[in-house]
Design a protein around this motif. Sequence first.
Motif, mmCIF file in Angstrom:
data_model
loop_
_atom_site.group_PDB
_atom_site.id
_atom_site.type_symbol
_atom_site.label_atom_id
_atom_site.label_comp_id
_atom_site.label_asym_id
_atom_site.label_seq_id
_atom_site.Cartn_x
_atom_site.Cartn_y
_atom_site.Cartn_z
ATOM 1 N N VAL A 187 0.847 -1.183 0.000
ATOM 2 C CA VAL A 187 0.000 0.000 0.000
ATOM 3 C C VAL A 187 0.886 1.237 0.000
ATOM 4 O O VAL A 187 1.902 1.280 0.699
ATOM 5 N N LEU A 188 0.536 2.222 -0.819
ATOM 6 C CA LEU A 188 1.265 3.482 -0.834
ATOM 7 C C LEU A 188 0.760 4.384 0.278
ATOM 8 O O LEU A 188 -0.447 4.497 0.519
ATOM 9 N N LEU A 189 1.706 5.030 0.962
ATOM 10 C CA LEU A 189 1.367 5.970 2.024
ATOM 11 C C LEU A 189 1.424 7.414 1.531
ATOM 12 O O LEU A 189 0.750 8.288 2.051
ATOM 13 N N ARG A 190 2.284 7.653 0.514
ATOM 14 C CA ARG A 190 2.385 8.973 -0.106
ATOM 15 C C ARG A 190 2.955 8.786 -1.505
ATOM 16 O O ARG A 190 3.830 7.931 -1.710
ATOM 17 N N GLU A 196 -2.847 5.249 -7.404
ATOM 18 C CA GLU A 196 -3.683 4.294 -6.680
ATOM 19 C C GLU A 196 -2.809 3.531 -5.696
ATOM 20 O O GLU A 196 -1.695 3.125 -6.025
ATOM 21 N N PRO A 197 -3.269 3.294 -4.466
ATOM 22 C CA PRO A 197 -2.355 2.811 -3.428
ATOM 23 C C PRO A 197 -2.057 1.317 -3.421
ATOM 24 O O PRO A 197 -0.986 0.906 -2.980
ATOM 25 N N LEU A 198 -2.956 0.468 -3.897
ATOM 26 C CA LEU A 198 -2.827 -0.966 -3.642
ATOM 27 C C LEU A 198 -1.996 -1.670 -4.707
ATOM 28 O O LEU A 198 -2.065 -1.348 -5.895
ATOM 29 N N SER A 199 -1.219 -2.657 -4.256
ATOM 30 C CA SER A 199 -0.428 -3.485 -5.166
ATOM 31 C C SER A 199 -0.339 -4.895 -4.599
ATOM 32 O O SER A 199 -0.694 -5.145 -3.440
#
Length: 278
Positions: A187-190, A196-199
């Motif tokens: 998940v990306l925090l910044r 898009e945050p999810l991977s």
Amino acid sequence: MKLQRGLAVGLLLLAVPVAVVRPLAAQANRGAASGIRDASGHPFRTPAGSPLEPVHRLALLSATRDSLRDGIALADVGDRLGFWIRRDPDGDVEYAGAIHGGVFSRFDLGGPDQALIEVHYRIGALLRARFGEVAARAELYHLSSHLGDEFLLDTGARPISTSREGLELLLQGSPVSGLTVYGGPGVLLRATPDFEPLSLRAGAAWESAPGARARFHASVDYFGWAELDWEPAIAAELGAGLGRGTRVGLLLGFGPSRAEQFLRQSERLIGLSVSHVR
């Protein structure tokens, strides 16, 4: 605050397997556990076949995008430093801290000066653990990328500055001798720009028995990202070992580019790779 919350969530997720695996720890097989330890004896073996991992690598490749075919070289420099490890008295549970980092460079072999096309950097703080026959790794990382100056001058391309911090959790096991499997979410925090945050990442690696006269290996790595509509980025390698931690092989790749600046371009890669991982 986002960074702190993300780290707390990652540590909580890392602790979940303890409740599941701990009752089985007394039955853990030390031979199976060796498949999820690195060369230093720390838990969670580095997936050396993954293009996301900081390792030493030199590759000469043919890259195909649509009808264009280019000769490129990948020159990656990366390593990790384990600075702390703790084991319980019976050896069934262990925790270890580490940092790792790498520089991933791409050069144009078709031009007169073999100019730098793109370079990106990854540095991460790792919390690694083993619970019986299952290993886990939580990584808090920073990644940034840049285009080469000569490439900008020659092509007139506009630089796309990308920078992001994220948290990734991977679980790892060795169901049979020589085979290691791993996978987990990120998940990306910044991120700059907003992504898009999810991977999701998953893979498998096989190595022939240590006592064999010639050592062979094969690996496949999958990376999917919501930002790219989950189009699979696949990396595969098949080859032989040259010595402790050093190997040579045929490298294959397809899907979104492993060069950060061109992540929205799909490409196919084939060529020779020499890599080293401790």
